[in-house]
Design an enzyme around this catalytic site. Structure first.
Site, PDB file in Angstrom:
ATOM      1  CD  GLU A   1      -9.327  -7.185 -39.172  1.00  0.00           C
ATOM      2  OE1 GLU A   1      -8.328  -7.651 -38.619  1.00  0.00           O
ATOM      3  OE2 GLU A   1     -10.410  -7.757 -39.240  1.00  0.00           O
TER       4      GLU A   1
ATOM      5  CB  ALA B   1      -3.244  -8.321 -30.505  1.00  0.00           C
ATOM      6  CG  MET B   2      -3.736  -6.214 -37.004  1.00  0.00           C
ATOM      7  SD  MET B   2      -5.433  -6.721 -37.420  1.00  0.00           S
ATOM      8  CE  MET B   2      -5.151  -7.454 -39.026  1.00  0.00           C
ATOM      9  CD  GLU B   3      -6.028 -10.926 -37.791  1.00  0.00           C
ATOM     10  OE1 GLU B   3      -6.107 -10.282 -36.723  1.00  0.00           O
ATOM     11  OE2 GLU B   3      -7.015 -11.095 -38.550  1.00  0.00           O
ATOM     12  CG  ASN B   4      -0.608  -6.596 -38.847  1.00  0.00           C
ATOM     13  OD1 ASN B   4      -1.607  -6.159 -39.391  1.00  0.00           O
ATOM     14  ND2 ASN B   4      -0.195  -6.170 -37.663  1.00  0.00           N
TER      15      ASN B   4
ATOM     16  CG  HIS C   1      -7.674 -14.404 -31.340  1.00  0.00           C
ATOM     17  ND1 HIS C   1      -8.955 -14.910 -31.398  1.00  0.00           N
ATOM     18  CD2 HIS C   1      -7.644 -13.388 -32.244  1.00  0.00           C
ATOM     19  CE1 HIS C   1      -9.651 -14.224 -32.287  1.00  0.00           C
ATOM     20  NE2 HIS C   1      -8.879 -13.291 -32.818  1.00  0.00           N
ATOM     21  CD  GLU C   2      -4.703 -11.090 -32.629  1.00  0.00           C
ATOM     22  OE1 GLU C   2      -4.851 -11.127 -33.862  1.00  0.00           O
ATOM     23  OE2 GLU C   2      -5.609 -10.664 -31.862  1.00  0.00           O
TER      24      GLU C   2
ATOM     25  CG  HIS D   1      -6.553 -14.330 -36.790  1.00  0.00           C
ATOM     26  ND1 HIS D   1      -7.760 -14.710 -37.331  1.00  0.00           N
ATOM     27  CD2 HIS D   1      -6.852 -13.414 -35.827  1.00  0.00           C
ATOM     28  CE1 HIS D   1      -8.736 -14.055 -36.721  1.00  0.00           C
ATOM     29  NE2 HIS D   1      -8.227 -13.275 -35.804  1.00  0.00           N
TER      30      HIS D   1
ATOM     31  CD  GLU E   1     -11.429 -11.769 -35.871  1.00  0.00           C
ATOM     32  OE1 GLU E   1     -11.130 -12.445 -34.868  1.00  0.00           O
ATOM     33  OE2 GLU E   1     -10.576 -11.123 -36.526  1.00  0.00           O
TER      34      GLU E   1
HETATM   35 ZN   LIG Z   1      -9.184 -12.017 -34.434  1.00  0.00          ZN
END
Ligand SMILES: [Zn+2]
Length: 847
Positions: free
Chosen positions: A122, A255-258, A290-291, A294, A313
């Site tokens: 992203e 962080a990233m929600e893959n 949060h992640e 998602h 978001e």
């Molecule tokens: Zn987010």
């Protein structure tokens, strides 16, 4: 990476992609400088699209071979991707490309972090992995095979099969490429499991480097709490057999929600009492939530295009703040969110970078991962919930999940579910998504014959992004207090929809004192000067009581800066009273003691027509803290002693509140005893919250050298703790020393400037030192500009984000403006400046 003439992309130009992706197969043969990526993708013509150009994004890729239905083809290549003639029927595209993860310092796409492969896709990182329609509205299932000599080989979805040197994964949920992830490395897993309300047993794992196993338990518990909460509150269950989290050292964001494989900045997931503060624990819990959230708001329902970023978001930030409020304390969470909003979003909304929650154009989407999209986006949803009520909100969300599961949706879709489920017309409310700027609401009142009248006037200052703002729908929560302090009217929500509007409250025996904008019911600036001391003593709304303390303190600071007055006795008495009120939550009391940020005081002075002097602001804050220490001196030792936690450490709300108040007391005591008690706390500390607080107070008292050396010797091996060591020296430096301190730290052997955490801990912290950054001689501006110029070719995303330190430059005096202007020009004229940084500097200079 370089782009001579950046193009602006507009929301209004959206068109669907000409082809549907039926399925994606990827094979990775990992090698540090020569990773091969083979793709096999089934396309079919999209009946909903008119433009049938077959364009695949691709950046920094070496194309080895391309085939359509098994026949070699020669696509036309550009810096941005490729085009190719394709049949007007379903077909299979195959491509083999080579990429260089070891050379990828931008940390977008596939890169190496200390020998471990990981990805960040992203917003537009997937195009650096292979040729693909890299846009969020193109969704597909992915099957992935990873070949590499690493013990751990991970991708999205469920594991299919694995053997020595390979693993296969399949993600059954269609997703856009920005949710793709791959990890390979020497990692160890902390495992657990969770059974969903639907009875699915999910294997959970948190992958870390060997040695970090002891820092996983808290993150794992936070994940399980999040999974349970999303079932209980939103009725959303998890949908794969596994959920994996990986911690990496080098990461641009938190962080990233893959899908099924969240990748975390190590600082946002690893925690232990010895190495993490209470604040770290709370932040980690919130980011994990949060992640995870998602998975429904972002992954199952994604965004049609990047202009809709707030769809996922804003909503997910709102959801994680509800979660934290439920896990901890609602008023304390609200106060901390508002402090953050005012510190980060208001300057953006009120300066040259102002943009609507849903922007209408951009050059580089990475520059729109902003406090406006995230935090104001969440405030907009909070207002919507206030307006339609809890039940209306819940009905609308159920409809949203029913109607749009599997969709790439828009803000129009989002608002339509609220209109359809509640019958409310949201035409005017939609302006919150399209107008930039913070509305200012002025209040006047009158009392006549038992009827009290409140009159509101709203005005949003025009900006380049919104030259002609119109009236917004503003929910204003109001309560009324009688002259004796009793509440005569409990909270009700007034809906302001016009430029000017009055509301009557009949049947009152005496003129009441209004408590306006309770719970901070809208992200606005309230222009109202009630009797703050009265509200501080009597308000039944905890947020507004804190706000009253804040407003009294702010008024006193401003008159110290502008008139040289001594600290206001009403503020001193009021806050000293709250401090010893044991009926109040200690965490809440700690917040009431804190002064507004110096940058915000500068903004307030500027709004009132005074040019802010950073040194005078610094001095005023110091004299206020000193005066408060003296005013509360009798109570402080006992307050400190009573708020020491005995027994085993827990990072929960109760204990962290105790420590927050104990440390707030110690901070004031250090001003009275020159740091003897702080030294004792430092020497005896068994957790980072107390060790780090004591270190800060010792530095501030001018006797931190020994403690700093001891801290460094103790924690030299721990990168995350050393980030604190770097940051603490900068933020606690005296204004005249801050630039030299930061500069000296950049020469330290452990200053690895290519690591975003270390760079931010040092230079980012320096930019947040208001009086140090704005030092009269301009040394602060030069130091930051030097480093931004150096970092840009290596990591444009982090560089561009840190340019925002200059966004408030028009507030300051002519000499400072001219010095900043020169630095901005120097950055802008750097050869080969990235598109990211060029866009930011241009906007800041032109605004
Ligand atoms: Zn987010």
């Amino acid at each position: 990476m370089r782009d001579a003439s950046p193009q602006t992309i507009y929301l209004k130009d959206y068109t669907p992609f000409g082809y549907v992706v039926e399925e994606v197969h990827l094979t990775f043969d990992l090698a540090p400088s020569a990773t091969r990526v083979t793709s096999r993708i089934k396309f079919s013509p999209n009946p909903d699209a008119t433009n049938k150009t077959f364009f695949l994004h691709g950046k920094n890729l070496s194309l080895i071979a391309a085939k359509i239905d098994g026949e070699a083809v020669k696509p036309k290549l550009t810096d941005e991707g490729l085009t190719c003639d394709v049949p007007n029927v379903p077909f299979t595209w195959e491509a083999e490309v080579q990429i260089d993860p070891a050379a990828n310092t931008a940390l977008e796409g596939l890169y190496l972090s200390n020998g471990m492969y990981c990805t960040q896709c992203e917003a537009e990182g997937f195009r650096k992995i292979t040729y693909y329609p890299d846009r969020p509205d193109v969704m597909s299932t992915f099957s992935v095979r990873v070949n590499g000599p690493h013990p751990v080989l991970l991708s999205n979805g469920n594991p299919v099969a694995s053997g020595d040197g390979w693993a296969e994964w399949h993600d059954p949920w269609p997703k856009p490429a920005y949710l793709f992830a791959l990890v390979a490395g020497e990692l160890v897993a902390h495992r657990d499991s969770f059974t969903t309300m639907e009875g699915r047993k999910v294997d959970l794992a948190l992958y870390v480097r060997p040695g970090d196993e002891g820092k996983c338990a808290f993150g794992m518990q936070a994940l399980k709490d999040s999974m349970k909460w999303d079932e209980d509150v939103y009725g959303r269950a998890y949908d794969l057999d596994v959920f994996n989290i990986v911690a990496v050292d080098d990461f641009n964001m938190g962080a990233m929600e893959n899908k099924g494989l969240n990748i975390f900045n190590a600082s946002a997931v690893l925690a232990s009492p010895e190495t993490s503060t209470d604040t770290n624990f709370e932040r980690i819990e919130a980011i994990i939530a949060h992640e995870y959230f998602h998975n429904w708001t972002g992954n199952r329902i994604t965004c049609r295009d990047w202009f809709q970023l707030c769809l996922k978001e804003g909503l997910t930030v709102f959801r994680d703040s509800q979660f934290t409020a439920d896990m901890r304390s609602e008023p304390v969470k609200r106060i901390s969110d508002v402090i953050d909003l005012r510190a980060r979003q208001f300057p953006e909304d009120q300066g040259p970078l102002a943009h609507p929650v849903r922007p209408e154009s951009f050059q580089e989407i990475n520059n729109f991962y902003t406090a406006t999209v995230y935090e104001k986006g969440a405030e907009v949803i909070r207002m919507l919930k206030t307006l339609v009520g809890d039940e209306g909100y819940s009905k609308a969300l159920d409809l949203y999940f029913d109607r749009h599961d599997g969709d790439a949706a828009t803000i129009e879709d989002w608002l339509k579910v609220f209109e359809d489920s509640t019958g409310r017309d949201l035409t005017q409310f939609k302006r919150w998504y399209s107008q930039a700027g913070t509305p200012r609401v002025a209040v006047t009142d009158s009392f006549d014959n038992g009827t009290y009248t409140l009159t509101f006037e709203q005005l949003t200052p025009p900006s380049a992004a919104t030259p002609e703002p119109q009236a917004q729908v503003i929910p204003i929560a109001v309560g009324l207090l009688g002259p004796n302090g009793d509440e005569v009217l409990p909270t009700q929500v007034l809906e302001l929809t016009k430029d000017s509007q009055s509301f009557n409250f009949p049947g009152l025996g005496a003129k009441p004192v209004p408590s306006i904008l309770r719970g901070f019911s809208a992200p606005i600036v309230l222009e109202h000067t009630p009797d703050h001391a009265f509200l501080l003593a009597h308000d039944t709304d905890p947020f507004n009581r804190w706000e009253a303390a804040r407003n009294l303190g702010k008024a006193s600071l401003i008159s110290a800066v502008t008139k040289g007055s001594a600290p206001d006795a009403k503020w001193l008495d009021g806050v000293a009273g709250l401090l010893i009120d044991d009926t109040l939550d200690p965490a809440y009391r700690a917040y009431c003691l804190a002064l507004p940020g110096q940058s915000q005081l500068a903004a307030d002075l500027h709004a009132n027509g005074t040019t802010p002097d950073p040194d005078a602001i610094w001095d005023a804050c110091e004299s206020h803290r000193q005066a408060l220490a003296q005013r509360a001196s009798d109570a402080l030792p006992d307050l400190y002693t009573r708020h020491q936690v005995h027994g085993p450490y827990a990072p929960d709300a109760e204990q962290s509140g105790q420590r927050a108040l104990g440390n707030a007391a110690l901070s004031l005591l250090t001003r009275l005893d020159s740091g003897d008690m702080a030294q004792a706390q430092f020497d005896g500390a068994t957790n980072m919250t107390q060790q780090l607080a004591a270190l800060a107070y010792l530095i501030r008292a001018g006797r931190g050298d020994a403690a700093l050396a001891q801290f460094e010797a103790q924690w030299k091996h721990d990168r995350l703790v050393m980030d604190k060591w770097f940051g603490m020296q900068v933020i606690e430096a005296k204004p005249d020393d801050a630039a030299d301190t930061a500069k000296a730290l950049t020469k330290h052997t452990d200053f690895n400037w290519k690591n975003p955490n270390r760079f931010r801990a040092t230079l980012g912290t320096f930019a947040a030192h208001h009086a140090g950054f704005h030092a009269k001689d301009g040394s602060g501006y030069t130091l930051l500009a030097d480093w931004l110029i150096k970092l840009d070719p290596v990591n444009p995303q982090t560089t561009a984000r840190m340019c925002s330190a200059f966004q408030t430059w028009r507030r300051y005096d002519a000499i400072r403006q001219s010095m900043i202007g020169k630095e901005l020009e120097r950055i802008a004229s750097t050869p080969n400046l990235s598109r990211d940084t060029t866009e930011m500097i241009t906007r800041i200079r032109e605004g």
